[in-house]
Design a protein around this motif. Structure first.
Motif, PDB file in Angstrom:
ATOM      1  N   THR A  82      -5.633  77.413  10.117  1.00 53.15           N
ATOM      2  CA  THR A  82      -7.038  77.826  10.288  1.00 53.15           C
ATOM      3  C   THR A  82      -7.379  77.954  11.766  1.00 53.15           C
ATOM      4  O   THR A  82      -8.028  78.923  12.187  1.00 53.15           O
ATOM      5  N   LEU A  83      -6.925  76.987  12.576  1.00 48.71           N
ATOM      6  CA  LEU A  83      -7.179  77.072  14.022  1.00 48.71           C
ATOM      7  C   LEU A  83      -6.461  78.282  14.618  1.00 48.71           C
ATOM      8  O   LEU A  83      -7.007  78.965  15.492  1.00 48.71           O
ATOM      9  N   ALA A  84      -5.258  78.563  14.121  1.00 50.50           N
ATOM     10  CA  ALA A  84      -4.520  79.731  14.615  1.00 50.50           C
ATOM     11  C   ALA A  84      -5.299  81.004  14.263  1.00 50.50           C
ATOM     12  O   ALA A  84      -5.380  81.943  15.070  1.00 50.50           O
ATOM     13  N   GLU A  85      -5.904  81.022  13.088  1.00 50.33           N
ATOM     14  CA  GLU A  85      -6.676  82.196  12.671  1.00 50.33           C
ATOM     15  C   GLU A  85      -7.912  82.378  13.570  1.00 50.33           C
ATOM     16  O   GLU A  85      -8.238  83.497  13.983  1.00 50.33           O
ATOM     17  N   ILE A  86      -8.578  81.266  13.881  1.00 49.21           N
ATOM     18  CA  ILE A  86      -9.784  81.334  14.732  1.00 49.21           C
ATOM     19  C   ILE A  86      -9.394  81.821  16.141  1.00 49.21           C
ATOM     20  O   ILE A  86     -10.035  82.703  16.712  1.00 49.21           O
ATOM     21  N   LEU A  87      -8.304  81.250  16.665  1.00 50.38           N
ATOM     22  CA  LEU A  87      -7.839  81.677  17.997  1.00 50.38           C
ATOM     23  C   LEU A  87      -7.414  83.144  17.984  1.00 50.38           C
ATOM     24  O   LEU A  87      -7.730  83.900  18.909  1.00 50.38           O
ATOM     25  N   HIS A  88      -6.748  83.561  16.910  1.00 52.01           N
ATOM     26  CA  HIS A  88      -6.301  84.949  16.798  1.00 52.01           C
ATOM     27  C   HIS A  88      -7.500  85.891  16.797  1.00 52.01           C
ATOM     28  O   HIS A  88      -7.501  86.937  17.467  1.00 52.01           O
ATOM     29  N   PHE A  89      -8.544  85.493  16.062  1.00 50.61           N
ATOM     30  CA  PHE A  89      -9.769  86.279  15.974  1.00 50.61           C
ATOM     31  C   PHE A  89     -10.381  86.456  17.369  1.00 50.61           C
ATOM     32  O   PHE A  89     -10.737  87.570  17.778  1.00 50.61           O
ATOM     33  N   ALA A  90     -10.481  85.345  18.124  1.00 50.84           N
ATOM     34  CA  ALA A  90     -11.071  85.416  19.471  1.00 50.84           C
ATOM     35  C   ALA A  90     -10.184  86.250  20.399  1.00 50.84           C
ATOM     36  O   ALA A  90     -10.677  87.102  21.148  1.00 50.84           O
ATOM     37  N   ARG A  91      -8.878  86.026  20.331  1.00 49.13           N
ATOM     38  CA  ARG A  91      -7.965  86.747  21.238  1.00 49.13           C
ATOM     39  C   ARG A  91      -7.963  88.241  20.961  1.00 49.13           C
ATOM     40  O   ARG A  91      -7.912  89.068  21.876  1.00 49.13           O
ATOM     41  N   LEU A  92      -8.030  88.589  19.679  1.00 41.35           N
ATOM     42  CA  LEU A  92      -8.045  90.000  19.283  1.00 41.35           C
ATOM     43  C   LEU A  92      -9.320  90.664  19.783  1.00 41.35           C
ATOM     44  O   LEU A  92      -9.287  91.770  20.330  1.00 41.35           O
ATOM     45  N   ALA A  93     -10.458  89.973  19.605  1.00 35.73           N
ATOM     46  CA  ALA A  93     -11.749  90.547  19.998  1.00 35.73           C
ATOM     47  C   ALA A  93     -11.787  90.796  21.507  1.00 35.73           C
ATOM     48  O   ALA A  93     -12.410  91.743  21.974  1.00 35.73           O
ATOM     49  N   VAL A  94     -11.100  89.925  22.246  1.00 37.73           N
ATOM     50  CA  VAL A  94     -11.167  89.976  23.703  1.00 37.73           C
ATOM     51  C   VAL A  94      -9.972  90.755  24.284  1.00 37.73           C
ATOM     52  O   VAL A  94      -9.977  91.107  25.463  1.00 37.73           O
ATOM     53  N   SER A  95      -8.972  91.042  23.439  1.00 36.40           N
ATOM     54  CA  SER A  95      -7.709  91.648  23.876  1.00 36.40           C
ATOM     55  C   SER A  95      -7.079  90.815  24.986  1.00 36.40           C
ATOM     56  O   SER A  95      -6.690  91.336  26.043  1.00 36.40           O
ATOM     57  N   ASP A  96      -7.031  89.526  24.778  1.00 36.19           N
ATOM     58  CA  ASP A  96      -6.505  88.616  25.798  1.00 36.19           C
ATOM     59  C   ASP A  96      -5.945  87.393  25.073  1.00 36.19           C
ATOM     60  O   ASP A  96      -6.677  86.713  24.346  1.00 36.19           O
ATOM     61  N   ASN A  97      -4.679  87.117  25.275  1.00 35.18           N
ATOM     62  CA  ASN A  97      -4.075  85.964  24.603  1.00 35.18           C
ATOM     63  C   ASN A  97      -4.307  84.648  25.341  1.00 35.18           C
ATOM     64  O   ASN A  97      -3.971  83.578  24.843  1.00 35.18           O
ATOM     65  N   GLU A  98      -4.882  84.729  26.533  1.00 36.13           N
ATOM     66  CA  GLU A  98      -5.083  83.522  27.354  1.00 36.13           C
ATOM     67  C   GLU A  98      -6.337  82.749  26.926  1.00 36.13           C
ATOM     68  O   GLU A  98      -7.248  82.524  27.735  1.00 36.13           O
ATOM     69  N   ILE A  99      -6.417  82.425  25.657  1.00 33.51           N
ATOM     70  CA  ILE A  99      -7.528  81.603  25.157  1.00 33.51           C
ATOM     71  C   ILE A  99      -6.898  80.424  24.432  1.00 33.51           C
ATOM     72  O   ILE A  99      -6.085  80.622  23.521  1.00 33.51           O
ATOM     73  N   TYR A 100      -7.254  79.205  24.853  1.00 36.47           N
ATOM     74  CA  TYR A 100      -6.594  78.022  24.315  1.00 36.47           C
ATOM     75  C   TYR A 100      -7.599  76.953  23.913  1.00 36.47           C
ATOM     76  O   TYR A 100      -8.765  76.988  24.309  1.00 36.47           O
ATOM     77  N   ILE A 101      -7.090  75.983  23.159  1.00 35.75           N
ATOM     78  CA  ILE A 101      -7.882  74.808  22.800  1.00 35.75           C
ATOM     79  C   ILE A 101      -7.532  73.690  23.775  1.00 35.75           C
ATOM     80  O   ILE A 101      -6.347  73.458  24.042  1.00 35.75           O
ATOM     81  N   ASN A 102      -8.550  73.013  24.291  1.00 36.46           N
ATOM     82  CA  ASN A 102      -8.309  71.854  25.145  1.00 36.46           C
ATOM     83  C   ASN A 102      -8.222  70.628  24.233  1.00 36.46           C
ATOM     84  O   ASN A 102      -9.243  70.111  23.776  1.00 36.46           O
ATOM     85  N   SER A 103      -6.990  70.175  23.979  1.00 36.52           N
ATOM     86  CA  SER A 103      -6.841  69.127  22.970  1.00 36.52           C
ATOM     87  C   SER A 103      -7.391  67.777  23.453  1.00 36.52           C
ATOM     88  O   SER A 103      -7.787  66.938  22.647  1.00 36.52           O
ATOM     89  N   ALA A 104      -7.482  67.572  24.779  1.00 41.84           N
ATOM     90  CA  ALA A 104      -8.072  66.316  25.281  1.00 41.84           C
ATOM     91  C   ALA A 104      -9.553  66.257  24.907  1.00 41.84           C
ATOM     92  O   ALA A 104     -10.066  65.197  24.530  1.00 41.84           O
ATOM     93  N   VAL A 105     -10.241  67.399  24.985  1.00 44.12           N
ATOM     94  CA  VAL A 105     -11.661  67.444  24.604  1.00 44.12           C
ATOM     95  C   VAL A 105     -11.789  67.163  23.100  1.00 44.12           C
ATOM     96  O   VAL A 105     -12.631  66.368  22.664  1.00 44.12           O
ATOM     97  N   ALA A 106     -10.935  67.811  22.308  1.00 43.16           N
ATOM     98  CA  ALA A 106     -10.986  67.598  20.855  1.00 43.16           C
ATOM     99  C   ALA A 106     -10.724  66.130  20.521  1.00 43.16           C
ATOM    100  O   ALA A 106     -11.452  65.524  19.728  1.00 43.16           O
ATOM    101  N   LYS A 107      -9.701  65.574  21.156  1.00 40.06           N
ATOM    102  CA  LYS A 107      -9.354  64.165  20.859  1.00 40.06           C
ATOM    103  C   LYS A 107     -10.492  63.233  21.250  1.00 40.06           C
ATOM    104  O   LYS A 107     -10.765  62.248  20.565  1.00 40.06           O
ATOM    105  N   SER A 108     -11.162  63.525  22.367  1.00 34.95           N
ATOM    106  CA  SER A 108     -12.249  62.622  22.789  1.00 34.95           C
ATOM    107  C   SER A 108     -13.402  62.694  21.798  1.00 34.95           C
ATOM    108  O   SER A 108     -14.087  61.712  21.564  1.00 34.95           O
ATOM    109  N   GLU A 109     -13.601  63.856  21.171  1.00 35.57           N
ATOM    110  CA  GLU A 109     -14.660  63.929  20.146  1.00 35.57           C
ATOM    111  C   GLU A 109     -14.230  63.275  18.838  1.00 35.57           C
ATOM    112  O   GLU A 109     -15.055  62.660  18.152  1.00 35.57           O
TER     113      GLU A 109
END
Ligand code: GLN
Length: 312
Positions: free
Chosen positions: A136-163
């Motif tokens: 599901t996260l891969a799908e969300i990232l794919h959606f954002a990357r496709l819309a922007v035509s840029d693969n340089e979009i990532y999840i900051n896992s330290a932020v996720a873990k802190s939440e």
């Protein structure tokens, strides 16, 4: 003067004024990883219908998009489930804080809209019906990357873990939703996915490019139907700034979605998409200077949805 030059000169002076402001609001320190963000950063990027992109200040610095990701998840859910998603979440603004559980208790587990946390947790749960959190996260990232035509979009896992470790209010909401029968998956799976999509990082330049799809100035990158786009913009206008949504419509008049990372994505249908970022927040959890900049920009350029006159 052509439109791009005109917009450039107006926005340049707005950005200048914003950078000089002494009162910048408070960063979202309830998420430990966001507590030490430098509040003096300010970025803004605009995509115009003629294909021009104008960028100012720290517009190339990635920041935590937080609740702006709720636009991505709702867009994907609308595309996948259509109107069936409205059986699980409402479409009305809320007068409560974005992480409130009050309405869940009153409405038997039915969140008021998909942009408050409870509503976004339900949307995330819906997306998990056909895939693992990773897929599901891969799908969300794919959606954002496709819309922007840029693969340089990532999840900051330290932020996720802190939440994950400290977001007790969201845990309470997830358990309440589960108790009331409006969560199909385990709270751990749903919140793990929710916190990770909130922790996506994007720059203003990337977000503005994404906004072109919603403003319908570029409909090629990803498929969003005209109806679903209108649905998303209506919700951004009425619920995109939580308890500050009425005031935002009053002052700015542009459909927009904020996040506690300090970003705001605003879309002027058929005309422009704007992403602004300033990490300090107002009392409702919306970027203080981002809102101020959009108010000035909307007034100077006549971009309010309620304006009857449009400059050439
Ligand atoms: N991840 C944040 C939370 O759940 C998102 C809130 C926001 O951006 N308004 O509290």
């Amino acid at each position: 003067m052509d439109e791009a030059n005109y917009v450039q000169s107006i926005v340049e002076s707005i950005v200048h004024r914003m950078r000089d402001q002494k009162v910048k609001g408070d960063v979202a320190d309830y998420i430990p990883e966001l507590a030490h963000i430098n509040p003096n950063q300010f970025g803004l990027s605009i995509c115009l219908a003629n294909g021009c992109q104008l960028s100012f200040g720290d517009s190339d610095v990635p920041f935590s998009i937080q609740s702006i990701s709720k636009v991505f998840t709702l867009a994907i859910a609308l595309g996948r489930f259509g109107d069936a998603i409205w059986q699980r979440v409402g479409r009305e603004p809320s007068s409560h804080v974005y992480n409130s559980g009050q309405e869940l208790e009153e409405k038997n587990g039915h969140p008021p809209n998909p942009f408050v946390n409870a509503g976004a947790i339900v949307t995330t749960d819906a997306l998990l019906v056909s895939g693992t959190p990773k897929e599901t996260l891969a799908e969300i990232l794919h959606f954002a990357r496709l819309a922007v035509s840029d693969n340089e979009i990532y999840i900051n896992s330290a932020v996720a873990k802190s939440e994950i470790a400290t977001g007790h209010q969201n845990w309470a909401l997830a358990h309440m939703l589960r108790a009331k029968g409006n969560l199909c998956n385990d709270c751990e799976l749903v919140l793990g996915t929710y916190f990770h999509h909130c922790a996506i990082e994007m720059t203003c330049e990337q977000l503005a490019l994404f906004g072109r799809c919603l403003a319908r100035i570029d409909t090629k990158a990803i498929h969003l139907s005209e109806t679903h786009t209108q649905n998303l913009l209506a919700l951004m206008m009425t619920c995109g700034h939580y308890q500050g949504s009425g005031e935002f419509a009053f002052q700015v008049g542009i459909p927009a979605k904020s996040g506690v990372g300090g970003g705001i994505l605003a879309c002027v249908p058929g005309r422009a998409s704007i992403a602004v970022w300033s990490p300090g927040l107002n009392q409702h959890g919306n970027s203080l200077l981002g809102t101020a900049a959009l108010r000035e920009l909307s007034r100077a350029l006549n971009w309010s949805a309620f304006s009857s006159s449009r400059p050439k």
